[in-house]
Design an enzyme around this catalytic site. Structure first.
Site, PDB file in Angstrom:
ATOM      1  N   HIS A  98       0.831  -1.204   0.000  1.00  0.00           N
ATOM      2  CA  HIS A  98       0.000   0.000   0.000  1.00  0.00           C
ATOM      3  C   HIS A  98       0.873   1.265   0.000  1.00  0.00           C
ATOM      4  CE1 HIS A  98      -3.693   2.319   1.079  1.00  0.00           C
ATOM      5  NE2 HIS A  98      -2.798   3.125   1.617  1.00  0.00           N
ATOM      6  N   GLU A  99       1.783   1.326   0.962  1.00  0.00           N
ATOM      7  CA  GLU A  99       2.616   2.528   1.060  1.00  0.00           C
ATOM      8  C   GLU A  99       3.557   2.641  -0.141  1.00  0.00           C
ATOM      9  OE1 GLU A  99       1.671   4.706   3.087  1.00  0.00           O
ATOM     10  OE2 GLU A  99       0.445   3.426   4.370  1.00  0.00           O
ATOM     11  N   HIS A 149       1.739   4.401  -2.826  1.00  0.00           N
ATOM     12  CA  HIS A 149       1.818   5.859  -2.632  1.00  0.00           C
ATOM     13  C   HIS A 149       3.200   6.366  -3.069  1.00  0.00           C
ATOM     14  CE1 HIS A 149      -1.939   6.743  -0.606  1.00  0.00           C
ATOM     15  NE2 HIS A 149      -1.731   5.883   0.370  1.00  0.00           N
ATOM     16  N   GLU A 163      -4.646   7.747  -3.200  1.00  0.00           N
ATOM     17  CA  GLU A 163      -5.104   6.486  -2.621  1.00  0.00           C
ATOM     18  C   GLU A 163      -5.377   5.441  -3.714  1.00  0.00           C
ATOM     19  OE1 GLU A 163      -4.834   6.129   0.506  1.00  0.00           O
ATOM     20  OE2 GLU A 163      -5.988   4.336   1.001  1.00  0.00           O
TER      21      GLU A 163
HETATM   22 ZN    ZN Z   1      -3.199   5.197   1.762  1.00  0.00          ZN
END
Ligand code: ZN
Length: 506
Positions: A269-270, A273, A299
């Site tokens: 997830h990170e 980003h 996101e």
């Molecule tokens: Zn996030």
């Protein structure tokens, strides 16, 4: 000869770049605070950060900016709104005009209440005591109403607040898409809850040694395209991603020896980003054409790598043999089918941050509906816990037994973040719509993932999304890339295609 407008424009850019430099410095202090700082150092660090925040605020409200932007907005440099100069002038003007609309006293009151609010919230949550938080929450919404009034809006005060996180987006449009999503999602989630098939999630709760998790997660982040020459992965309590400069993106994760998901999917997830930040144009660092367009689009990048890629069967066709080597005790005798089903476990739960890919959006919908009602006074803060619990019963079929696991679970409202929640679901929606288009453009992504090829998707995202920075609004990006406005359909199609076979739905 440099024209007067060009001279002014250079001055503007220099000013913005220096502000960005200060802001990146503030981010270094913030990153350090959340990963490295010894406890006794917290107080001085808070003073350092307050000082820097004040300097940054002063620069951003510098009246010279208003003069420069006023003149440049009608100059030839702004004529093409999608050129670098046009984007820079438009976006800086937009930010400046918003900032000067807020009276200093309101800004200070908002900051003070948010800082006190987080403290009071923490206590209230620990003691499961909503009543002790209620006055502060009421005050927060009163101030947010004042903020919306000061900023101005067309139809709905919520528009003014949403604009801080998803610039240009309207409450009505988000409400339309999310209510379409709800109509399709509630029956899907309830069919899954009623299915007799259940994954064996104990597979994920076996022993996963920390050093091996570290190596495995880092390797996966690198394989999907996070550049470790321009970034780092470190450990923190509440994972985040932050940019410290054009070539320095920091991602973080947390490790649990007895739960595979948190570090691994948290890292994907990170990293998602981070890959977005690393895909922004470095030569224009600090200027809007090289800045992220919205929280929802940000996101969408993290959710895409975490869920659409990282929870796909093809991803695990590629990674599972390495996972078995890295975690022989937990996985050497475990079948990929069962592991894959376990990482796609869907079940209604009370806590948003632990929710799965499908039910997550219902958690967001509840918050989105409630914060609008609080803002417009259709709901009183005193009645919030009951309203919260009723919505959980209605949408997820479960009811919190206490407020700590209910209305007190998130920090957002306590921190004055109203209008933020929908960006999480917008991220899921954008991600699915982009992904479906990438698949049309690039051919079968799953056969690429199964071969460990993630670069075609990475390049597609960079070319279509990252390099544009703020050139287009989020809605314009979606339209340009997919030829359609935002819709719930691609997300529902993705969830159905994946979950129906797993859960034996027809
Ligand atoms: Zn996030």
């Amino acid at each position: 000869m440099v024209s007067k407008h060009e001279q002014l424009y250079n001055q503007l850019c220099q000013h913005a770049r220096e502000t960005a430099m200060l802001s990146a410095t503030e981010s270094i202090l913030g990153w350090d605070e959340r990963t490295m700082l010894p406890p006794e150092a917290a107080e001085y660090r808070a003073e350092q950060m307050t000082l820097l925040a004040g300097m940054i605020h002063q620069r951003r409200t510098d009246s010279r900016l208003g003069d420069w932007l006023g003149e440049l907005a009608t100059s030839p440099l702004a004529a093409d709104p999608h050129s670098d100069s046009g984007t820079t002038i438009r976006q800086l003007k937009r930010e400046f005009d918003k900032r000067v609309k807020l009276p200093q006293s309101l800004v200070e009151e908002l900051t003070r209440t948010a800082s006190l609010g987080q403290h009071v919230w923490q206590q209230a949550r620990a003691n499961d005591d909503f009543a002790s938080f209620e006055p502060l929450l009421a005050k927060t919404f009163e101030l947010k109403r004042a903020q919306a009034e000061a900023l101005g809006y067309d139809k709905n005060p919520y528009d003014a607040l949403l604009d801080d996180f998803e610039p240009g987006e309207s409450t009505a449009n988000v409400a339309r898409v999310l209510s379409d999503l709800r109509e399709a999602l509630v029956p899907l989630v309830s069919a899954i809850a009623g299915s007799s098939r259940r994954p064996d999630v104990s597979i994920l709760a076996r022993r996963y040694p920390l050093e091996m998790q570290q190596g495995f997660a880092r390797d996966a982040a690198a394989q999907i395209g996070f550049d470790f020459c321009r970034g780092r992965l470190d450990v923190t309590a509440h994972p985040f991603c932050t940019g410290l400069g054009p070539h320095d993106c920091r991602i973080t994760t947390r490790f649990d020896e007895n739960f595979f998901n948190s570090a691994f999917f948290g890292t994907l997830h990170e990293a998602g980003h981070g890959i977005y930040d690393q895909g922004l144009r470095t030569e224009l660092y600090g200027l809007p054409p090289a800045e992220a367009v919205s929280l929802g689009i940000h996101e969408s990048q993290s959710r895409m790598w975490e869920n659409l890629v990282g929870r796909s069967r093809a991803f695990w066709d590629h990674f599972y043999p390495t996972a078995q080597q890295s975690f022989p005790d937990a996985l050497s005798a475990e079948r990929l089918d069962r592991f894959y089903f376990a990482v796609n476990d869907v079940r209604p739960s009370l806590i948003r941050v632990e929710a799965d890919e499908a039910t997550y959006n219902l958690h967001i919908l509840i918050r989105f509906e409630l914060e609008q009602a609080l803002l417009t006074d259709d709901l009183q803060v005193a009645d919030l816990p009951a309203a919260w619990n009723d919505k959980y019963s209605k949408y997820l079929g479960i009811r919190p037994g206490n407020d700590a696991d209910g209305v007190l679970q998130d920090i957002h409202w306590a921190a004055g973040l109203v209008g933020y929640f929908p960006t999480y679901s917008l991220g899921n929606l954008y991600a699915s719509q982009f992904f479906a288009q990438a698949e049309r453009d690039l051919g079968s992504l799953s056969s690429q993932f199964a071969r460990g090829e993630f670069q075609p998707l990475g390049d597609w995202l960079r070319k279509n999304i990252h390099t544009h920075g703020q050139r287009y609004s989020a809605a314009e990006l979606v339209q340009r890339i997919t030829g359609k406005t935002l819709s719930h359909a691609p997300l529902i199609a993705h969830l159905r295609n994946k979950l129906a076979p797993l859960y034996g739905l027809n």
